[in-house]
Design a protein around this motif. Structure first.
Motif, PDB file in Angstrom:
ATOM      1  N   ALA A   1       0.835  -1.206   0.000  1.00 57.07           N
ATOM      2  CA  ALA A   1       0.000   0.000   0.000  1.00 57.07           C
ATOM      3  C   ALA A   1       0.869   1.255   0.000  1.00 57.07           C
ATOM      4  CB  ALA A   1      -0.920  -0.005   1.223  1.00 57.07           C
ATOM      5  N   GLY A   2       1.993   1.214   0.738  1.00 53.02           N
ATOM      6  CA  GLY A   2       2.898   2.358   0.756  1.00 53.02           C
ATOM      7  C   GLY A   2       3.502   2.632  -0.609  1.00 53.02           C
ATOM      8  N   VAL A   3       3.897   1.572  -1.311  1.00 56.40           N
ATOM      9  CA  VAL A   3       4.457   1.736  -2.651  1.00 56.40           C
ATOM     10  C   VAL A   3       3.403   2.316  -3.596  1.00 56.40           C
ATOM     11  CG1 VAL A   3       5.413   0.528  -4.636  1.00 56.40           C
ATOM     12  CG2 VAL A   3       6.148  -0.094  -2.337  1.00 56.40           C
ATOM     13  N   GLU A   4       2.201   1.772  -3.532  1.00 52.60           N
ATOM     14  CA  GLU A   4       1.127   2.248  -4.420  1.00 52.60           C
ATOM     15  C   GLU A   4       0.765   3.691  -4.129  1.00 52.60           C
ATOM     16  OE1 GLU A   4      -0.943  -2.134  -5.103  1.00 52.60           O
ATOM     17  OE2 GLU A   4      -1.450  -0.920  -3.358  1.00 52.60           O
ATOM     18  N   SER A   5       0.830   4.082  -2.865  1.00 51.65           N
ATOM     19  CA  SER A   5       0.556   5.474  -2.525  1.00 51.65           C
ATOM     20  C   SER A   5       1.592   6.399  -3.141  1.00 51.65           C
ATOM     21  CB  SER A   5       0.558   5.635  -0.997  1.00 51.65           C
ATOM     22  OG  SER A   5       0.402   6.998  -0.644  1.00 51.65           O
ATOM     23  N   ARG A   6       2.857   6.004  -3.096  1.00 49.49           N
ATOM     24  CA  ARG A   6       3.918   6.840  -3.656  1.00 49.49           C
ATOM     25  C   ARG A   6       3.780   6.950  -5.184  1.00 49.49           C
ATOM     26  NH1 ARG A   6       9.754   5.429  -1.352  1.00 49.49           N
ATOM     27  NH2 ARG A   6      10.175   7.480  -2.291  1.00 49.49           N
ATOM     28  N   ARG A   7       3.253   5.892  -5.802  1.00 52.63           N
ATOM     29  CA  ARG A   7       3.127   5.887  -7.258  1.00 52.63           C
ATOM     30  C   ARG A   7       1.839   6.558  -7.727  1.00 52.63           C
ATOM     31  NH1 ARG A   7       5.451   0.060  -9.182  1.00 52.63           N
ATOM     32  NH2 ARG A   7       5.494   1.150 -11.164  1.00 52.63           N
ATOM     33  N   GLY A   8       0.950   6.907  -6.807  1.00 50.68           N
ATOM     34  CA  GLY A   8      -0.278   7.593  -7.174  1.00 50.68           C
ATOM     35  C   GLY A   8      -1.467   6.679  -7.404  1.00 50.68           C
ATOM     36  N   ASP A   9      -1.322   5.380  -7.117  1.00 47.67           N
ATOM     37  CA  ASP A   9      -2.460   4.456  -7.237  1.00 47.67           C
ATOM     38  C   ASP A   9      -3.130   4.386  -5.867  1.00 47.67           C
ATOM     39  OD1 ASP A   9      -4.304   2.570  -7.896  1.00 47.67           O
ATOM     40  OD2 ASP A   9      -2.861   1.096  -8.671  1.00 47.67           O
TER      41      ASP A   9
ATOM     42  N   ALA B   1       8.046  29.037 -11.807  1.00 50.91           N
ATOM     43  CA  ALA B   1       7.576  28.481 -13.081  1.00 50.91           C
ATOM     44  C   ALA B   1       8.436  27.299 -13.513  1.00 50.91           C
ATOM     45  CB  ALA B   1       7.600  29.577 -14.149  1.00 50.91           C
ATOM     46  N   GLU B   2       9.740  27.426 -13.400  1.00 52.96           N
ATOM     47  CA  GLU B   2      10.636  26.349 -13.841  1.00 52.96           C
ATOM     48  C   GLU B   2      10.455  25.110 -12.959  1.00 52.96           C
ATOM     49  OE1 GLU B   2      15.360  25.561 -14.872  1.00 52.96           O
ATOM     50  OE2 GLU B   2      14.614  27.607 -14.521  1.00 52.96           O
ATOM     51  N   CYS B   3      10.367  25.297 -11.652  1.00 49.20           N
ATOM     52  CA  CYS B   3      10.193  24.151 -10.751  1.00 49.20           C
ATOM     53  C   CYS B   3       8.835  23.486 -10.961  1.00 49.20           C
ATOM     54  CB  CYS B   3      10.333  24.597  -9.299  1.00 49.20           C
ATOM     55  SG  CYS B   3      12.008  25.035  -8.826  1.00 49.20           S
ATOM     56  N   ALA B   4       7.792  24.291 -11.053  1.00 48.31           N
ATOM     57  CA  ALA B   4       6.440  23.744 -11.206  1.00 48.31           C
ATOM     58  C   ALA B   4       6.310  22.956 -12.501  1.00 48.31           C
ATOM     59  CB  ALA B   4       5.411  24.874 -11.165  1.00 48.31           C
ATOM     60  N   ALA B   5       7.031  23.368 -13.553  1.00 50.18           N
ATOM     61  CA  ALA B   5       6.964  22.660 -14.835  1.00 50.18           C
ATOM     62  C   ALA B   5       7.813  21.392 -14.815  1.00 50.18           C
ATOM     63  CB  ALA B   5       7.440  23.587 -15.959  1.00 50.18           C
ATOM     64  N   ALA B   6       8.969  21.439 -14.132  1.00 51.58           N
ATOM     65  CA  ALA B   6       9.896  20.293 -14.155  1.00 51.58           C
ATOM     66  C   ALA B   6       9.545  19.229 -13.132  1.00 51.58           C
ATOM     67  CB  ALA B   6      11.322  20.787 -13.914  1.00 51.58           C
ATOM     68  N   LEU B   7       8.976  19.619 -12.017  1.00 51.30           N
ATOM     69  CA  LEU B   7       8.816  18.695 -10.895  1.00 51.30           C
ATOM     70  C   LEU B   7       7.956  17.474 -11.210  1.00 51.30           C
ATOM     71  CD1 LEU B   7       9.670  18.338  -7.950  1.00 51.30           C
ATOM     72  CD2 LEU B   7       7.597  19.525  -7.274  1.00 51.30           C
ATOM     73  N   PRO B   8       6.778  17.615 -11.797  1.00 52.10           N
ATOM     74  CA  PRO B   8       5.974  16.411 -12.076  1.00 52.10           C
ATOM     75  C   PRO B   8       6.714  15.407 -12.948  1.00 52.10           C
ATOM     76  CG  PRO B   8       4.626  18.390 -12.295  1.00 52.10           C
ATOM     77  CD  PRO B   8       6.044  18.853 -12.157  1.00 52.10           C
ATOM     78  N   ARG B   9       7.450  15.901 -13.977  1.00 50.11           N
ATOM     79  CA  ARG B   9       8.199  14.980 -14.845  1.00 50.11           C
ATOM     80  C   ARG B   9       9.296  14.262 -14.065  1.00 50.11           C
ATOM     81  NH1 ARG B   9      13.029  15.731 -16.989  1.00 50.11           N
ATOM     82  NH2 ARG B   9      12.971  18.000 -16.711  1.00 50.11           N
ATOM     83  N   LEU B  10      10.039  14.991 -13.242  1.00 50.47           N
ATOM     84  CA  LEU B  10      11.141  14.376 -12.497  1.00 50.47           C
ATOM     85  C   LEU B  10      10.619  13.377 -11.465  1.00 50.47           C
ATOM     86  CD1 LEU B  10      13.418  17.514 -11.985  1.00 50.47           C
ATOM     87  CD2 LEU B  10      13.866  15.541 -13.468  1.00 50.47           C
ATOM     88  N   MET B  11       9.495  13.690 -10.845  1.00 49.47           N
ATOM     89  CA  MET B  11       8.922  12.752  -9.881  1.00 49.47           C
ATOM     90  C   MET B  11       8.442  11.494 -10.582  1.00 49.47           C
ATOM     91  SD  MET B  11       6.999  15.197  -7.078  1.00 49.47           S
ATOM     92  CE  MET B  11       6.519  13.807  -6.074  1.00 49.47           C
ATOM     93  N   LEU B  12       7.848  11.665 -11.756  1.00 46.28           N
ATOM     94  CA  LEU B  12       7.386  10.510 -12.527  1.00 46.28           C
ATOM     95  C   LEU B  12       8.565   9.620 -12.912  1.00 46.28           C
ATOM     96  CD1 LEU B  12       4.988   9.082 -13.876  1.00 46.28           C
ATOM     97  CD2 LEU B  12       5.423  10.469 -15.918  1.00 46.28           C
ATOM     98  N   GLU B  13       9.695  10.246 -13.298  1.00 47.56           N
ATOM     99  CA  GLU B  13      10.891   9.474 -13.647  1.00 47.56           C
ATOM    100  C   GLU B  13      11.422   8.695 -12.449  1.00 47.56           C
ATOM    101  OE1 GLU B  13      13.624  12.312 -15.205  1.00 47.56           O
ATOM    102  OE2 GLU B  13      12.503  12.621 -17.084  1.00 47.56           O
ATOM    103  N   SER B  14      11.174   9.204 -11.231  1.00 42.75           N
ATOM    104  CA  SER B  14      11.588   8.503 -10.015  1.00 42.75           C
ATOM    105  C   SER B  14      10.521   7.528  -9.531  1.00 42.75           C
ATOM    106  CB  SER B  14      11.883   9.518  -8.900  1.00 42.75           C
ATOM    107  OG  SER B  14      12.960  10.343  -9.252  1.00 42.75           O
ATOM    108  N   GLY B  15       9.425   7.416 -10.289  1.00 43.19           N
ATOM    109  CA  GLY B  15       8.357   6.507  -9.894  1.00 43.19           C
ATOM    110  C   GLY B  15       7.411   7.099  -8.878  1.00 43.19           C
ATOM    111  N   LEU B  16       7.432   8.408  -8.691  1.00 42.13           N
ATOM    112  CA  LEU B  16       6.609   9.060  -7.679  1.00 42.13           C
ATOM    113  C   LEU B  16       5.492   9.861  -8.336  1.00 42.13           C
ATOM    114  CD1 LEU B  16       9.476  10.482  -5.427  1.00 42.13           C
ATOM    115  CD2 LEU B  16       8.233   8.341  -5.118  1.00 42.13           C
ATOM    116  N   ALA B  17       4.368   9.914  -7.651  1.00 42.08           N
ATOM    117  CA  ALA B  17       3.244  10.725  -8.128  1.00 42.08           C
ATOM    118  C   ALA B  17       3.154  12.003  -7.315  1.00 42.08           C
ATOM    119  CB  ALA B  17       1.939   9.949  -7.999  1.00 42.08           C
ATOM    120  N   VAL B  18       2.672  13.059  -7.944  1.00 39.60           N
ATOM    121  CA  VAL B  18       2.436  14.305  -7.229  1.00 39.60           C
ATOM    122  C   VAL B  18       1.054  14.204  -6.577  1.00 39.60           C
ATOM    123  CG1 VAL B  18       2.226  16.805  -7.417  1.00 39.60           C
ATOM    124  CG2 VAL B  18       3.809  15.566  -8.916  1.00 39.60           C
ATOM    125  N   PRO B  19       0.980  14.310  -5.245  1.00 39.99           N
ATOM    126  CA  PRO B  19      -0.334  14.235  -4.594  1.00 39.99           C
ATOM    127  C   PRO B  19      -1.300  15.275  -5.158  1.00 39.99           C
ATOM    128  CG  PRO B  19       1.432  14.083  -2.969  1.00 39.99           C
ATOM    129  CD  PRO B  19       2.079  14.434  -4.269  1.00 39.99           C
TER     130      PRO B  19
END
Length: 945
Positions: A706-714, A877-895
């Motif tokens: 459940a912890g892994v799925e939470s981090r991945r956004g499921d 602006a730069e952080c807000a645009a880059a962060l979701p992509r970088l988190m996705l590359e790390s396997g993380l979802a943005v809450p």
């Protein structure tokens, strides 16, 4: 007179220039970035306000202004008086020169013209003042030396030579002052210090300074000698620098002020003699009758001790040691008795006689064991500070340790080309760890270091049997030095000391007795251990709970273990520590409760695991590794946990053993960001637990999944798995149910269902507190505080955060504290306390670096709140645009709450940046995790500084 900043700045500009300044010239200086449209009016207002506070201070001359001649300017007065003092010195009127310099000192301020510190036009004047300050201090010292007051000159010159490490004139006067106070060794060390600074620039000292050093070494009579009032001594000059132990020097000096008799104890090679001689030099001016070193290495009995003391102290020495003590008692003197261990009784008798006689005399003894005197103050001299791990990235951190400083200093003396590069840091740390902070071993090993690579030095230290014995090798010299300590023990104690070499870290008597007691009672073992400590073969210290722990240094351990068959003791040691590790976690759902206590034992647990693997005790090792992995994860050592678990899982195991080890492996993979691997591992473990009908094991794995799925956004699947686990373990307040409540609450909070998450996260925190798991309770409250902050419930966020920080501190877990600090930074940013938030985040980024995905969620996200608050929209602006992509590359979802917040900030940033916004977004597409962290760090730095 206190003035507002603007008016003080105006006066500083007029004082600095000294001439009439037109309004245009004043405006140019007052507003260096360009005057505002209303500059002329504002300037008139400032002039009027100064005149209202200090009438007559500013005069109008034509259409300009100047400072009235009647106004006294400290900088001008300081220079006028200093020039007068210099003129007096040229006529050798030293006393008058000193009086004039003292008057000048009343006009000095540490930061002249600080109101103009950032102004280019003021830099020349302030630089001239600083240069004048330097020669005035020189003049002061020269006057003191000319008057025979070298002792007063030393602290003045020492302080300012540290500020001006390349000033040869200043260092030359310091060398002369030290020599004239009888501190020849310190004078030579001063020359060595400036030589090292100059060599770093490819320079050498000038001929005058080199000639001065030569004259000091030759004791040139023309340099002047100790003044008539300076104390005599027989302390030897030291050819090398004294490194480290500054705090101990201060503390022992204080102990001698409070106690008449102090004994320095420590193992062979610990540097007791060098320490005592260094202290003697430093306190020389405190004893009118001097400091005297009495060497007792060749003394065989009390008569020899009395003869040695009487000879050095020029005392008749009749009628024994107590009478000798009475003869000496009234002298204001420090006597250093060196190498007392083999004549301890005689030295104790001398001490007792001194105690009975009263008077001013002080005794400082060096010995491997306490002397046993009734009024003796024993001061154990510990090894120098050493690295705890070779994994040190920053050379500055390593070079801050005294053992490393000594090693580098001694190699540098033999090979001036040696320098510490980043590549050498882990190798240097490895060598320093092997030498265990023993100065003799460090000094001798440094001889290898000047001709061998550090890898080769480490190899020699690791394989003493391959070193051809010589009289000056590190191994042979240390073994010889240990000989007396070992031979002084009774056979029973020597036997026990050899068996104690199975321990790798600190241990208690409760560990030693069952492992190496050999059938003896605990009381008997305790008595032997105490005698081994007295012989300086074991170090003793209290842990954080007040219990005594023991530790044997590696070089001593290697010497005592040489030639012994300890197979039986090694097996007993492994069984003991594997059992201890298995008991760290009574509840499979709980964390390791006392991290500090595991810190004490972890070196021996590691050694036990290696022994267990070598003996094929696969099940015992697996059972120990599961709770140990929980400890390692909280100490930021997930990679170590992963490696150990993979090794044991490669061996045959029972199904239950394999299932528990797989579950621990999945947790390590999750912490390291390998979420796909973690999902697969947890799924396999669930199947294994199902095959042996173990619902508790299944529940634990479901919660981890459940912890892994939470981090991945499921979040739907995560909530479902946590609910399934809760059904397996029941809803009673246990660690298991609290964990289920936590993951259900986390999934709801991250999916944007804040109201539904609050009772679950609150229940989880209460449950963890009820089971004594402060760290996990802190984690639940941290999650609650973050959710409340984003939902705008500041009162709930503040309440949860206060408790989370307290529990994290009490838990001793750096991991939990890092999470709580991240939540604190976020709350501070939303409350507008941007400076506090920036400071918290800058510290936090360094501490959580080992857990690679976390800086994105724990540093960048709250940092965005700070940057938005200070309206740094380009970075937002730069952080807000880059962060979701970088988190996705790390396997993380943005809450979800963060998705909404990022969208709001991006919208404002686009509005503020206008046409520049698309370029910023394109730049964000190329951002990496490292560049994003650097971007944030640069944005926060002005707030921190």
């Amino acid at each position: 007179m206190e003035l507002p900043p603007a008016q003080r700045r105006l006066l500083s500009i007029l004082a600095l220039d000294g001439a009439v300044l037109s309004p245009a010239a004043l405006e140019e200086r007052f507003w260096p970035d360009g005057p505002p449209r209303t500059a002329r009016t504002a300037l008139q207002v400032h002039v009027s306000r100064v005149r209202a506070i200090a009438p007559g201070a500013i005069e109008t001359v034509g259409d300009g202004y100047r400072l009235a001649p009647t106004v006294e300017v400290d900088a001008h007065e300081y220079l006028n008086l200093a020039n007068r003092a210099a003129d007096l010195a040229r006529h050798r009127r030293w006393e008058e020169s000193l009086e004039t310099l003292a008057a000048a000192e009343q006009h000095w301020v540490d930061t002249p013209f600080d109101d103009l510190a950032s102004d280019g036009f003021a830099s020349g004047a302030t630089s001239r003042l600083e240069e004048a300050r330097a020669w005035i201090l020189q003049l002061h010292a020269e006057a003191l030396l000319a008057l025979g007051r070298a002792r007063e000159a030393v602290p003045l010159l020492a302080k300012h030579s540290a500020d001006r490490p390349l000033d040869e004139d200043l260092h030359g006067n310091l060398m002369l002052a030290l020599y004239r106070t009888g501190r020849q060794a310190d004078a030579v060390r001063t020359f060595q210090r400036i030589s090292q600074h100059l060599s770093g620039l490819g320079l050498i000292p000038g001929p005058e300074l080199r000639r001065l050093e030569e004259r000091i070494l030759l004791r040139d009579p023309s340099l002047g000698s100790q003044g008539a009032g300076d104390p005599p001594h027989n302390l030897p000059a030291q050819p090398t620098t004294f490194v480290g132990r500054q705090v101990e020097l201060d503390l022992v000096t204080k102990a001698l002020e409070e106690r008449r008799l102090v004994t320095l104890t420590g193992g062979p090679g610990f540097g007791k003699t060098r320490f005592a001689v260094e202290l003697g030099h430093r306190v020389l001016d405190r004893y009118a009758d001097g400091v005297w070193l009495i060497e007792l290495a060749n003394a065989a009995d009390a008569d020899d001790v009395a003869t040695a003391v009487a000879s050095v102290m020029r005392s008749p020495g009749r009628d024994g040691l107590r009478a000798l003590a009475r003869d000496l008692a009234d002298r204001d003197v420090l006597v250093i008795l060196d190498n007392c261990e083999h004549v301890a009784a005689a030295c104790a008798e001398l001490m007792e006689g001194l105690g009975d006689a009263g008077g001013r005399l002080r005794l400082l003894a060096t010995s491997r064991a306490p002397l046993g005197g009734r009024t003796e103050r024993v001061w154990p001299l510990r090894p120098l500070e050493t690295p705890t791990s070779p994994d040190i990235d920053n050379p500055a951190d390593l070079l801050g340790l005294s053992s490393v400083q000594l090693y580098v200093d001694r190699i540098g003396a033999l090979d001036p080309s040696f320098s510490v590069t980043p590549e050498l840091v882990p190798r240097l740390a490895d060598v320093a760890m092997r030498l265990a902070g023993i100065p003799l071993a460090i000094e001798l090993a440094a001889r290898w270091g000047s001709t061998l690579n550090l890898d080769d030095v480490a190899a020699l230290l690791a394989a003493p049997d391959e070193v051809t014995p010589t009289t000056d090798s590190a191994h042979t010299s240390l073994a010889t030095a240990l000989g007396w300590s070992i031979s002084s023990l009774a056979e029973e104690d020597r036997h026990l000391a050899g068996r104690l070499t199975v321990f790798r870290g600190s241990f208690g008597l409760g560990d030693a007795h069952p492992i190496v007691g050999d059938g003896r009672t605990r009381t008997s073992v305790a008595a032997s251990v105490s005698r081994i400590v007295d012989a300086s073969l074991l170090n003793s210290e209290r842990d954080g709970h007040g219990a005594i722990r023991y530790r044997m240094l590696p070089p001593i351990r290697e010497t005592l273990a040489s030639g012994r068959d300890l197979a039986e003791e090694q097996a007993a040691h492994a069984r003991h520590y594997l059992a201890l590790a298995s008991d760290l976690q009574d509840d499979p759902f709980g964390g390791v409760v006392s991290l500090d206590s595991v810190d004490d034992d972890v070196e021996d647990i590691r050694h036990a695991i290696e022994t267990g693997l070598a003996k094929g005790w696969n099940g015992l090792v697996a059972n120990a590794l599961v709770p140990l992995s929980s400890y390692l994860h909280q100490r930021y050592r997930a990679q170590e946990s992963l490696t150990l678990l993979e090794r044991v899982l490669a061996r045959p195991l029972e199904v239950t053993e394999r299932a528990h080890a797989m579950r621990a492996l999945g947790s390590a993979q999750e912490l390291l960001g390998r979420l796909d691997d973690a999902t697969e591992t947890f799924t396999t473990a669930i199947s294994l637990f199902g095959s042996v009908d173990d619902p508790t094991g299944r529940a634990r794995c479901l919660l981890s999944l459940a912890g892994v799925e939470s981090r991945r956004g499921d979040w739907v699947a995560g909530h479902a798995h946590a609910a399934e686990a809760l059904a397996l373990v029941g809803d009673e307040r246990t660690s298991a149910s609290s964990t289920a409540h936590y993951y259900m609450g986390e999934c709801l909070a991250d999916s944007g269902k804040f109201d539904a998450a609050v009772p679950l996260l609150s229940a989880a925190a209460a449950g963890f507190k009820g089971t004594g798991e402060a760290g996990r309770a802190s984690y639940a409250l941290t999650k609650l505080a973050n959710a409340a902050t984003l939902a705008g419930d500041r009162r709930l966020a503040s309440r949860a955060l206060t408790e989370a920080l307290d529990l994290a501190q009490r838990s001793g877990s750096g991991f939990r504290l890092a999470k709580a600090d991240s939540a604190k930074a976020l709350a501070e940013a939303f409350a507008g306390r941007t400076n506090e938030s920036a400071r918290t985040l800058q510290s936090l980024n360094e501490r959580i670096e080992p857990l690679r995905p976390d800086p994105l969620t724990d540093v960048v996200l709250p940092a965005l709140a700070v940057l938005a608050r200070i309206e740094d929209w380009e970075r937002v602006a730069e952080c807000a645009a880059a962060l979701p992509r970088l988190m996705l590359e790390s396997g993380l979802a943005v809450p979800v709450p963060w998705q909404h917040q990022l969208a709001r900030w991006a919208e404002v940033a686009e509005d503020q940046l206008g046409d520049a916004f698309p370029a910023v977004v394109r730049r964000a597409a190329m951002a990496t995790r490292a560049t994003l962290l650097d971007l944030v760090d640069v944005g926060l730095t002005p707030l921190v500084s």
